[in-house]
Design an enzyme around this catalytic site. Sequence first.
Site, PDB file in Angstrom:
ATOM      1  N   ASP A  46       0.992  -1.181  -0.107  1.00 29.36           N
ATOM      2  CA  ASP A  46       0.011  -0.166  -0.151  1.00 29.36           C
ATOM      3  C   ASP A  46       0.892   1.164  -0.067  1.00 29.36           C
ATOM      4  OD1 ASP A  46      -2.905   1.105   0.874  1.00 29.36           O
ATOM      5  OD2 ASP A  46      -1.592   2.158   1.621  1.00 29.36           O
ATOM      6  N   TYR A  51       3.291   9.842  -0.839  1.00 29.86           N
ATOM      7  CA  TYR A  51       4.577   9.428   0.160  1.00 29.86           C
ATOM      8  C   TYR A  51       5.649   9.487  -0.524  1.00 29.86           C
ATOM      9  CZ  TYR A  51       0.514   6.889   2.350  1.00 29.86           C
ATOM     10  OH  TYR A  51      -0.779   6.217   2.905  1.00 29.86           O
ATOM     11  N   LYS A  76      -2.421   5.984  -4.357  1.00 31.78           N
ATOM     12  CA  LYS A  76      -3.738   6.779  -4.027  1.00 31.78           C
ATOM     13  C   LYS A  76      -3.474   8.277  -4.931  1.00 31.78           C
ATOM     14  CE  LYS A  76      -3.776   4.670   0.280  1.00 31.78           C
ATOM     15  NZ  LYS A  76      -2.257   4.589   1.006  1.00 31.78           N
ATOM     16  N   HIS A 109      -7.527   9.881  -1.896  1.00 34.19           N
ATOM     17  CA  HIS A 109      -6.841   9.839  -0.681  1.00 34.19           C
ATOM     18  C   HIS A 109      -7.666  10.466   0.250  1.00 34.19           C
ATOM     19  CE1 HIS A 109      -2.439   9.330   0.780  1.00 34.19           C
ATOM     20  NE2 HIS A 109      -3.414   9.248   1.740  1.00 34.19           N
TER      21      HIS A 109
END
Length: 279
Positions: A46, A51, A76, A109
């Site tokens: 994930d 990120y 996402k 998200h």
Amino acid sequence: MTSVPTIALNSGHHIPQLGFGVFQIPPAEAEEAVTAALEVGYRHIDTAAIYGNEQGVGSAIAQSGIPREELFVTTKLWNESQAGEAPHDAIRESLEKLGLEYVDLYLTHWPTPEKDTYSNAWEKLIEIRDAGLSRSIGVSNHLPEHLDRLVKDTGVVPAVDQIELHPAHQQNDVLAWAAEHGMHIESWGPLGQGKYPLFEAPAVAKAAASHEVSPAQVVLRWHLQRGIIVFPKSSHRERMAENFDVFGFELTAEELTRIDALDPGDGSGRVGGHPLEVN
Ligand code: NAD
């Protein structure tokens, strides 16, 4: 090797119920961490555009030699890319960084309700799924009011809603919506991100002692036995292995109920952002 149960999503595709999350793993360390996780046995990763580590995730996947169909990769759509046609550019950028032709699951998200672009984002995710760039599509941090809106606008129920969920913050209203609509729940922050003394809570500590496992393993088992999809994060191989080794024991109904009782019930157990306030 441990066999992780899978869950059938409303798309007809299956997701491994236990995966590996990479939030806050710095880009330079992501390749090493994901390589270790794949060696431990994880097949579900994930990540998210925000990120900043999709490239490292992709390198680890490419170098692993594991056939693509044995992996389940989620990424996402970040909040700034919800409007207009931006989701189409965003998925192409994510796929390029990941070095993949498709992801298994693509999520919006946050609903960011002040922007009021989450319904547009959802329409674009449907197009992205139809174009074959993501096998399944879902959302994250959506409350029942947001989910109702998506279904009203498009008629399409998300495959999953990935929400903050751990013993002190159980979001039973979202779980009830999911059960009613055939959507699955993914827990983020499943261990409470280490932000409150969860492992010391007697309900957790006693179950750990009685099954001769760690408190983290008890909490992960609690998620799994509730039918929830979970992907704890760790940068340490021993903890990755510990978090993966959760299929050799079962919590009793009484132990589950005692852990259920750790939610104060007023939302004060939340450790992350509020979906109405992240904009
Ligand atoms: P988590 O609850 O998995 O906590 C991770 C922390 O728990 C680690 O940093 C480590 O300190 C500790 N830990 C891990 N294994 C342990 C063990 N065996 N024993 C003791 N301590 C241990 O929190 P998370 O990383 O925020 O959540 C998991 C995943 O969920 C993320 O990596 C990410 O993929 C996803 N996520 C999504 C959102 C979202 O908005 N959709 C937000 C946060 C996280």
